[in-house]
Design an enzyme around this catalytic site. Structure first.
Site, PDB file in Angstrom:
ATOM      1  N   THR A  16       0.822  -1.212   0.000  1.00 20.14           N
ATOM      2  CA  THR A  16       0.000   0.000   0.000  1.00 20.14           C
ATOM      3  C   THR A  16       0.858   1.266   0.000  1.00 20.14           C
ATOM      4  O   THR A  16       0.684   2.157  -0.837  1.00 20.14           O
ATOM      5  CB  THR A  16      -0.893  -0.002   1.263  1.00 20.14           C
ATOM      6  N   LYS A  45       7.247   1.866  12.825  1.00 16.93           N
ATOM      7  CA  LYS A  45       7.253   2.372  14.213  1.00 16.93           C
ATOM      8  C   LYS A  45       7.626   1.285  15.214  1.00 16.93           C
ATOM      9  O   LYS A  45       8.311   1.537  16.200  1.00 16.93           O
ATOM     10  CB  LYS A  45       5.908   3.002  14.562  1.00 16.93           C
ATOM     11  N   GLU A  50      -7.384  -4.688  10.539  1.00 15.91           N
ATOM     12  CA  GLU A  50      -6.678  -5.831   9.960  1.00 15.91           C
ATOM     13  C   GLU A  50      -7.372  -7.127  10.393  1.00 15.91           C
ATOM     14  O   GLU A  50      -8.079  -7.152  11.404  1.00 15.91           O
ATOM     15  CB  GLU A  50      -5.248  -5.878  10.524  1.00 15.91           C
ATOM     16  N   ASP A  61       0.273  -0.453  18.807  1.00 15.99           N
ATOM     17  CA  ASP A  61       0.676   0.426  17.700  1.00 15.99           C
ATOM     18  C   ASP A  61       0.758   1.881  18.190  1.00 15.99           C
ATOM     19  O   ASP A  61       1.745   2.592  17.910  1.00 15.99           O
ATOM     20  CB  ASP A  61      -0.343   0.296  16.560  1.00 15.99           C
ATOM     21  N   LYS A  80       4.176   4.547  18.608  1.00 14.33           N
ATOM     22  CA  LYS A  80       4.253   5.929  18.119  1.00 14.33           C
ATOM     23  C   LYS A  80       4.472   6.904  19.285  1.00 14.33           C
ATOM     24  O   LYS A  80       5.257   7.853  19.180  1.00 14.33           O
ATOM     25  CB  LYS A  80       2.965   6.270  17.365  1.00 14.33           C
TER      26      LYS A  80
HETATM   27  N1  HSE Z   1      -2.788   0.519  11.917  1.00 14.67           N
HETATM   28  C1  HSE Z   1      -2.520   1.897  12.106  1.00 14.67           C
HETATM   29  C2  HSE Z   1      -3.797   2.643  12.397  1.00 14.67           C
HETATM   30  C3  HSE Z   1      -1.857   2.561  10.932  1.00 14.67           C
HETATM   31  O1  HSE Z   1      -4.868   2.056  12.472  1.00 14.67           O
HETATM   32  O2  HSE Z   1      -3.723   3.846  12.577  1.00 14.67           O
HETATM   33  C4  HSE Z   1      -0.419   2.234  10.838  1.00 14.67           C
HETATM   34  O3  HSE Z   1       0.248   2.534  12.027  1.00 14.67           O
END
Ligand code: HSE
Length: 444
Positions: free
Chosen positions: A13, A105, A190, A201, A205
């Protein structure tokens, strides 16, 4: 000047977005960078698909190491993700003297210290704008635009999947599991959404933002991480009635004792702009001592938004390639030799030492003296109450019910004191279900 030669590792992507945006805007980008930026090689396991995307414009190979071994390649763009092969390839690219751009990240939050050290020793750049909040130039803002400031705190909606789920739960009054399935069907979540919904995630960050905001080492292992899986639409509704929205925030804050680094659902006053960031959008609020509060908003994921960040890094590298490393913007915003000492002075605090306010929902027997017992236990722990609301028993448990929900908002208190008080309250025979505790951030 010769165009800088780029090798892409992975053309999914973000990789295909990078290829298309670079092609579409090549003339403007060349005028900005002072030289062309050419994707000369692409490595992807699916070479057929990769060839369909790039045509004859770049050489397609199945083995990423062919890109790293090519002396013509100046910059390797790692878009594979994860800590496994991506880590080996990034370190090999650095060892081969290539600059690296990555959107990874997870890799930097966990192995950043090792990777940035290797890059410094080799005199190459590792750029990662795309790793935090996708298309929002938050790394640039924190590292350069706000460089005059002593940053006080950063709070962000930095995961679009969970923000989409929370928005849907609020809009439609649906529970988490139902909305997650819908988000997966629509492609917002996902097939394995664990890293998103468990807050990992966002914590990756937040860890990177914490390091560049305060000039401390990257310390993902010290982050407190709590996702949204236990949130109910009931709490979202009650929060709304009290003038708050529930958001998954990544927060990092400077305090007298150290740095708070935490990801968890938070009540945010509805009147704050960030509380109104809906769907899959991202937003980051940064408070600096000179500038005050600034807000950055945009798409945190997606093909071209993320490509926008990757290409911004490529432009920086195209300008700085061959320059004296001492004259470049430091990878983590502060000179590398100052990070360890700052990390000792500003340790990441354990969650028990975090100070914040709370929303509590306590399911109780609707009897005389119950509220008094609970408020006494809170008072004994030094916890000051901001507001108390009792729901109608009929509304909570149905007609004739003798159970009700007490909603308590507290003032700021130490998490460790709250843990102790809640353990005592939970032990009361009139408390009928596990207590819900959600932290509250006023962000003022
Ligand atoms: N999976 C992340 C989100 C994007 O839903 O923001 C990539 O870090």
């Amino acid at each position: 000047m010769k165009p800088i030669q780029v090798g892409l590792l992975g053309i999914g992507t973000v990789g295909s977005g990078t290829f298309h945006v670079l092609q579409r805007n090549q003339e403007e980008i060349r005028r900005r960078a002072g030289r062309g930026i050419e994707i000369a090689m692409v490595a992807d396991l699916d070479t057929t698909r990769a060839k369909q995307i790039v045509g004859d414009a770049a050489k397609v190979v199945g083995d990423a190491r062919e890109v790293i071994a090519n002396p013509e390649i100046d910059v390797v763009v790692e878009l594979i993700g994860g800590y496994g092969i991506a880590k080996a390839l990034v370190l090999e690219a650095i060892a081969a003297g290539k600059h690296v751009v990555t959107a990874n990240k997870a890799l930097l939050a966990v192995h950043g210290t090792e990777i940035f050290k290797a890059a410094a020793e080799k005199g190459v750049m590792v750029a990662y704008e795309a790793a935090v909040a996708g298309g929002i130039p938050i790394i640039k803002a924190l590292r350069e635009g706000l460089t005059a400031n002593s940053i006080q705190w950063v709070a962000g909606i930095i995961n679009g999947t969970t923000n989409f789920i929370l928005s849907e739960m609020r809009d439609k009054g649906l529970d988490f599991d139902v909305v997650l399935k819908e988000a997966q069907r629509l492609g917002y979540a996902e097939a394995d959404p664990t890293f998103d919904i468990e807050g990992v995630d966002a914590a990756h960050k937040a860890t990177l933002m914490s390091a560049i905001a305060f000039g401390i080492p990257v310390q993902f292992d010290k982050a407190y991480v709590e996702g949204i899986t236990k949130l109910t639409s009931t709490d979202i509704k009650y929060a709304e009635q009290l003038g708050y929205r529930i958001k998954l925030l990544g927060i990092t804050k400077r305090t007298d004792k150290g740095v708070e680094l935490r990801v968890h659902p938070s009540l945010v006053p509805t009147k704050r702009l960030i509380a109104n960031v809906e769907g899959a959008m991202n937003a980051v609020v940064v408070h600096g001592d000179a500038v005050g509060t600034t807000l950055y908003y945009g798409k945190g994921a997606g093909s071209e938004p993320t490509a926008s960040a990757v290409i911004a890094d490529l432009v920086d590298i195209a300008r700085m390639d061959g320059s004296d490393p001492a004259h470049r913007v430091p990878a983590l915003a502060f000179q590398a030799n100052t990070l360890a000492a700052a990390g000792n002075e500003l340790p990441v605090l354990p969650m028990t030492d975090v100070v914040t306010s709370y929303y509590l929902r306590i399911r109780v027997a609707d009897e005389a003296g119950v509220l008094a017992k609970i408020t006494t236990l809170l008072a004994n722990a030094g916890i000051s109450i901001d507001a108390v609301i009792q729901r109608e028993a009929d509304e909570v448990g149905g007609e004739g019910s003798n159970q009700t929900d007490l909603i308590i908002l507290t003032h700021d208190t130490r998490e460790g004191d709250m843990d102790k008080a809640l353990a005592e309250i939970q032990g009361l025979p009139t408390v009928l279900a596990p207590i819900t505790r959600i932290r509250k951030e006023e962000l003022n």
